[in-house]
Design an enzyme around this catalytic site. Structure first.
Site, PDB file in Angstrom:
ATOM      1  N   GLY A  21      13.695  -1.721  -2.362  1.00 26.28           N
ATOM      2  CA  GLY A  21      12.683  -2.482  -1.493  1.00 26.28           C
ATOM      3  C   GLY A  21      12.515  -1.832  -0.346  1.00 26.28           C
ATOM      4  O   GLY A  21      12.315  -2.336   0.715  1.00 26.28           O
ATOM      5  N   LEU A  22      12.289  -0.549  -0.137  1.00 28.96           N
ATOM      6  CA  LEU A  22      12.238   0.224   1.053  1.00 28.96           C
ATOM      7  C   LEU A  22      10.868   0.375   1.351  1.00 28.96           C
ATOM      8  O   LEU A  22      10.717   0.953   2.651  1.00 28.96           O
ATOM      9  CB  LEU A  22      12.681   1.816   0.747  1.00 28.96           C
ATOM     10  CG  LEU A  22      14.093   1.617   0.113  1.00 28.96           C
ATOM     11  CD1 LEU A  22      14.262   3.346  -0.190  1.00 28.96           C
ATOM     12  CD2 LEU A  22      15.150   1.444   1.118  1.00 28.96           C
ATOM     13  N   SER A  29       7.159  -3.783  -4.290  1.00 27.95           N
ATOM     14  CA  SER A  29       8.415  -3.371  -4.001  1.00 27.95           C
ATOM     15  C   SER A  29       9.269  -4.165  -3.217  1.00 27.95           C
ATOM     16  O   SER A  29      10.544  -4.566  -3.499  1.00 27.95           O
ATOM     17  CB  SER A  29       8.225  -2.008  -3.262  1.00 27.95           C
ATOM     18  OG  SER A  29       9.251  -1.485  -2.630  1.00 27.95           O
ATOM     19  N   GLU A 175      -0.796  10.203   3.394  1.00 29.32           N
ATOM     20  CA  GLU A 175      -0.194   9.430   2.075  1.00 29.32           C
ATOM     21  C   GLU A 175      -0.883  10.219   0.817  1.00 29.32           C
ATOM     22  O   GLU A 175      -0.877   9.645  -0.322  1.00 29.32           O
ATOM     23  CB  GLU A 175      -0.371   8.216   1.977  1.00 29.32           C
ATOM     24  CG  GLU A 175       0.283   7.421   3.174  1.00 29.32           C
ATOM     25  CD  GLU A 175       1.847   7.007   2.994  1.00 29.32           C
ATOM     26  OE1 GLU A 175       2.153   6.619   1.772  1.00 29.32           O
ATOM     27  OE2 GLU A 175       2.443   7.350   3.940  1.00 29.32           O
ATOM     28  N   HIS A 251      -2.573   1.350  -0.001  1.00 30.22           N
ATOM     29  CA  HIS A 251      -3.101   2.503  -0.055  1.00 30.22           C
ATOM     30  C   HIS A 251      -4.750   2.058  -0.442  1.00 30.22           C
ATOM     31  O   HIS A 251      -4.762   1.114  -1.203  1.00 30.22           O
ATOM     32  CB  HIS A 251      -2.465   3.441  -1.185  1.00 30.22           C
ATOM     33  CG  HIS A 251      -1.483   3.990  -0.615  1.00 30.22           C
ATOM     34  ND1 HIS A 251      -0.219   4.200  -1.543  1.00 30.22           N
ATOM     35  CD2 HIS A 251      -1.045   4.678   0.645  1.00 30.22           C
ATOM     36  CE1 HIS A 251       0.791   4.840  -0.781  1.00 30.22           C
ATOM     37  NE2 HIS A 251       0.130   5.074   0.467  1.00 30.22           N
ATOM     38  N   CYS A 372      -0.966   5.539  -9.282  1.00 24.16           N
ATOM     39  CA  CYS A 372       0.074   5.805  -8.518  1.00 24.16           C
ATOM     40  C   CYS A 372       0.793   6.880  -9.143  1.00 24.16           C
ATOM     41  O   CYS A 372       1.295   7.706  -8.714  1.00 24.16           O
ATOM     42  CB  CYS A 372       0.985   4.636  -8.147  1.00 24.16           C
ATOM     43  SG  CYS A 372       0.403   3.579  -6.713  1.00 24.16           S
TER      44      CYS A 372
END
Length: 448
Positions: A21-22, A29, A175, A251, A372
């Protein structure tokens, strides 16, 4: 115009795939933090998607995982001693940092780099700019290995240019391809490159999200366009809707996807929807292409449903008959509103007439879907011949990788398992063998 083909480079999920869960701002996440992951299943799910698309005739390749844990990160933060001692102390004193060092996030290859094909660049080479990913600790160290990997695969400087990441400061938050869309009449024809940013560093009065961070800056996008030698008339800079970012759209590829002359997008994707479409139409007219927008209204699919199902984090692929297939995660079929919309879409007579669904639940729970997992690279025949061919997915390579996963991956990884020093040894052994399978010796700094 040269003939070119789009290659999808999927990230091979690494042996340390876990749910820490960073990624604040990534709803999936965060929702699955500290759950038990299954690295073996995750890797096999990704490989199954790659194989199925390759069997359909789409050009498929892969990018290998990165070395984990990241001992360089851990030692730079004061954890000393043997590798086992470093892991033990980090787990005891700062388990979040240890989880960051073990993150398998390089699987999200849409964040590896931004790619401009040779048809768009001033020097006629394919350009890559490695993303700095400086918004999150666990990703901020990826760029060094990403650059090594891309240079190992695209090392022929007659055809390719791989640029290092932009300066790792907030002003140049980058990103990668997750915020970049190329539209064109054909992959080998000149195209229009749309860079989508979340905020403007040097204009404090510009709109910006207030709940979640905007990870891509206008300044970073402009720098990438300069590095790639893009024609200013065919490089568009578009702002993502800040209110949409605050709903978990971290994103642009979570709310829009483009391919060829088709832009599949949610009505709340951009700050200025009509202005964005008008600019795209005018730019595409300059390369003899006509924009075909596929707009999804909020009354049909809410932003919340789009985020939970990852409808737009899908692959939009050109088929030989000129129509397009949309590669969606299984979750799209499980969301009533999204499933109903997709049925209407496929039957609408528009450019998207086929849906292909995959079970990618392991990656979806960590905050990423089909789009992704892949980096798109349009290559001419000469460029494809010049790249390292060992990463192209064939039936033979698929079989070898499935067997490799079976030998080296765990089928259960809980948060406390990161404290096990044998996990680091297992990962190293797996990656040492992988470099042999892919024909990429000394790919990792630890192998020097």
């Amino acid at each position: 115009m040269q003939t070119a083909r789009e290659y999808n480079f999927d990230g091979l999920v690494g042996p340390s795939h876990n749910y820490a869960g960073l990624s604040f701002g990534n709803v999936a996440s965060s929702n699955n933090v500290n759950s038990v992951s299954n690295p073996k299943e995750a890797a096999l799910q990704g490989l199954a998607k790659m194989r199925a698309l390759a069997q359909r005739g789409f050009a498929q390749a892969l990018l290998p995982p990165q070395d984990r844990p990241n001992f360089r990160l851990l030692r730079s933060l004061g954890f000393t001693g043997s590798d086992a001692e470093v892991i033990s102390r980090a787990h005891r004193e700062a388990p979040v940092i240890l989880a960051s060092a073990y993150s398998a996030s390089p699987m999200w290859t849409a964040n590896a780099a931004t790619v401009s094909p040779s048809a768009d660049t001033a020097d006629g080479r394919t350009h890559f700019t490695v993303a700095n990913l400086n918004n999150k600790l666990h990703r901020s160290y990826e760029h060094a290995q990403t650059a090594r990997t891309l240079r190992a695969i695209f090392g022929d400087e007659r055809h390719f240019a791989v640029h290092d990441a932009l300066p790792p400061t907030p002003a140049f938050g980058d990103e990668g391809a997750a915020n970049h869309t190329r539209l064109c009449a054909a992959h080998g024809a000149p195209g229009v490159e749309m860079f989508v940013y979340g905020r403007v560093e040097f204009d404090p009065g510009a709109p910006a999200p207030v709940r979640f961070p905007a990870r891509q800056t206008l300044e970073a996008s402009q720098a990438v366009a300069r590095l790639h030698g893009l024609d200013p008339a065919r490089a568009l800079f578009v702002q993502q809707d800040p209110a949409t970012i605050d709903q978990g759209v971290f994103h642009n590829d979570v709310i829009a996807v483009g391919n060829g002359n088709v832009l599949f997008y949610h009505e709340q994707a951009f700050v200025d929807e009509s202005g964005t479409l008008d600019r795209l139409r005018r730019a595409l007219a300059g390369v003899h292409a006509e924009l075909r927008p596929v707009r999804v209204a909020a009354s049909e699919v809410s932003v919340a449903d789009a985020v939970s199902s990852y409808l737009f984090n899908s692959q939009l692929l050109s088929k030989p008959d000129g129509r397009m297939a949309l590669v969606v995660p299984q979750e799209c079929q499980e969301n009533p509103a999204v499933a109903a919309y997709l049925q209407r879409l496929a039957a609408s007579g528009g450019p998207i007439d086929e849906l292909i669904s995959f079970d990618l639940r392991q990656s979806m729970r960590n905050g990423g879907g089909p789009a992704c997992l892949r980096l798109r690279v349009a290559l001419t025949d000469a460029e494809a011949a010049a790249m390292h061919r060992g990463v192209l997915l064939t039936e033979d390579l698929y079989g070898k990788l499935v067997a490799w996963v079976g030998r080296h991956y765990r089928d259960r990884l809980a948060p406390d398992d990161l404290a096990d020093p044998s996990l680091a040894v297992e990962v190293q052994a797996a990656l040492d063998e992988l470099t042999t399978i892919l024909g990429l010796p000394a790919l990792y700094a630890s192998q020097q």
